[in-house]
Enzyme design. Structure first.
Site, PDB file in Angstrom:
ATOM      1  N   ASP A  51       1.115  -1.083   0.415  1.00 43.12           N
ATOM      2  CA  ASP A  51       0.249  -0.157   0.081  1.00 43.12           C
ATOM      3  C   ASP A  51       1.011   1.529   0.420  1.00 43.12           C
ATOM      4  OD1 ASP A  51      -2.040  -1.044  -0.172  1.00 43.12           O
ATOM      5  OD2 ASP A  51      -2.821  -0.958   2.002  1.00 43.12           O
ATOM      6  N   GLY A  52       2.155   1.394   0.863  1.00 42.55           N
ATOM      7  CA  GLY A  52       2.723   2.542   0.420  1.00 42.55           C
ATOM      8  C   GLY A  52       3.592   2.931  -0.527  1.00 42.55           C
ATOM      9  N   THR A 165      -9.670   2.109   6.326  1.00 43.89           N
ATOM     10  CA  THR A 165      -8.985   0.818   6.691  1.00 43.89           C
ATOM     11  C   THR A 165      -7.822   0.885   6.870  1.00 43.89           C
ATOM     12  OG1 THR A 165      -8.688   0.410   3.990  1.00 43.89           O
ATOM     13  CG2 THR A 165     -10.811  -0.602   5.067  1.00 43.89           C
ATOM     14  N   SER A 170      -6.773   0.446  12.530  1.00 48.55           N
ATOM     15  CA  SER A 170      -5.908   0.743  14.018  1.00 48.55           C
ATOM     16  C   SER A 170      -6.749   1.486  14.852  1.00 48.55           C
ATOM     17  CB  SER A 170      -4.220   0.317  13.389  1.00 48.55           C
ATOM     18  OG  SER A 170      -4.515  -0.050  12.120  1.00 48.55           O
TER      19      SER A 170
END
Length: 262
Positions: A51-52, A165, A170
């Site tokens: 994702d990064g 998400t 988190s």
């Protein structure tokens, strides 16, 4: 599409092999590949990694309004449009058998009086958090019209639906369907009674006045930048949008179930 830029996170195990398979699939479909430095002359950008990597690619593509296709070579890869075993779908790029998902972005500015110290865009989130100190971060967020929420803890997250998400999740924030345009404000380990997220309309403008040292700003998991007393951080919906290529017809809930076991 005829020519695609390819950005590969070589630090991800297996990413180079995935990239080689992508080049072969595209070549078989009569499509050319180019390095990311030539993105302006390409039709889209394919990002291989987690994702990064995909977040970085989305911001890289913004100036040229190019769409991005993420190919997962990490773990969750929630932003990825394809997994490695789905590379056979890449020829659809040549025939136009795909759709474009438009995702809202956040624009973040840091200024001191009339001087602009920082301007950036976020696909996922902007986070103001304590930095280099054990002292709790006291953050007052003006949510437009002079209405403020006060937090005391590790920090606050401003998240897009796409970023719901990510860190927001988190920290106990809600998951929001990506097409529901909104901005989420989520406290991180708040020590006050109010510990819940608040979902605002996408037209809400936020500001935070920095009154003391020990705070930093991070956008889309980039390295934090120290904030200085006297600065003001503003967060709002950006005029620009991120474009993501979707080659599959799966629903958001299918992705959620597949990635998070819901």
């Amino acid at each position: 599409m005829k020519r695609l830029a390819l950005s590969v996170n070589e630090s991800k195990p297996g990413a180079a092999e995935v990239a080689a398979e992508i080049r072969q699939e595209l070549a078989n479909a009569g499509l050319q590949t180019a390095p990311p430095e030539e993105l302006a002359a390409c039709d889209a950008l394919i990002a291989v990694g987690g994702d990064g990597t995909i977040l970085t690619a989305a911001r890289m593509a913004l100036p040229w309004r190019k769409p991005v296709l993420g190919v997962n070579a990490g773990r969750l890869g929630f932003l990825a449009g394809l997994e490695r075993h789905e590379l056979h779908l890449l020829p659809r790029l040549a025939t136009g058998a795909f759709t474009l998902d438009r995702r809202m972005l956040l624009e973040v500015r840091v200024s001191q009086e009339e001087t602009l110290a920082y301007k950036g865009f976020c696909v996922n989130d902007a986070v103001i958090s304590r930095f280099g100190t054990p002292r709790l971060a006291e953050i007052a967020v003006d949510c437009g019209g002079g209405h403020a929420l006060n937090f005391m803890g590790d920090g606050v997250i401003f998240a897009t639906p796409t970023g719901s998400t990510a860190y927001n999740f988190s920290a106990g924030g809600p998951v929001v369907e990506p097409s529901f345009e909104s901005i989420l404000l989520t406290p991180v380990c708040n020590h006050l009674m109010f510990t819940r997220s608040v979902v605002f309309t996408a037209q809400t403008n936020f500001s935070v006045d920095i009154t003391r040292e020990g705070l930093a700003l991070a956008t889309d998991a980039e390295p934090p930048v120290a904030l200085l007393p006297g600065q003001r951080v503003t967060v709002r919906r950006a005029e620009a949008e991120a474009l993501f290529i979707r080659l599959k017809t799966e629903h958001f809930l299918d992705v959620l179930a597949g990635k998070m076991g819901v």
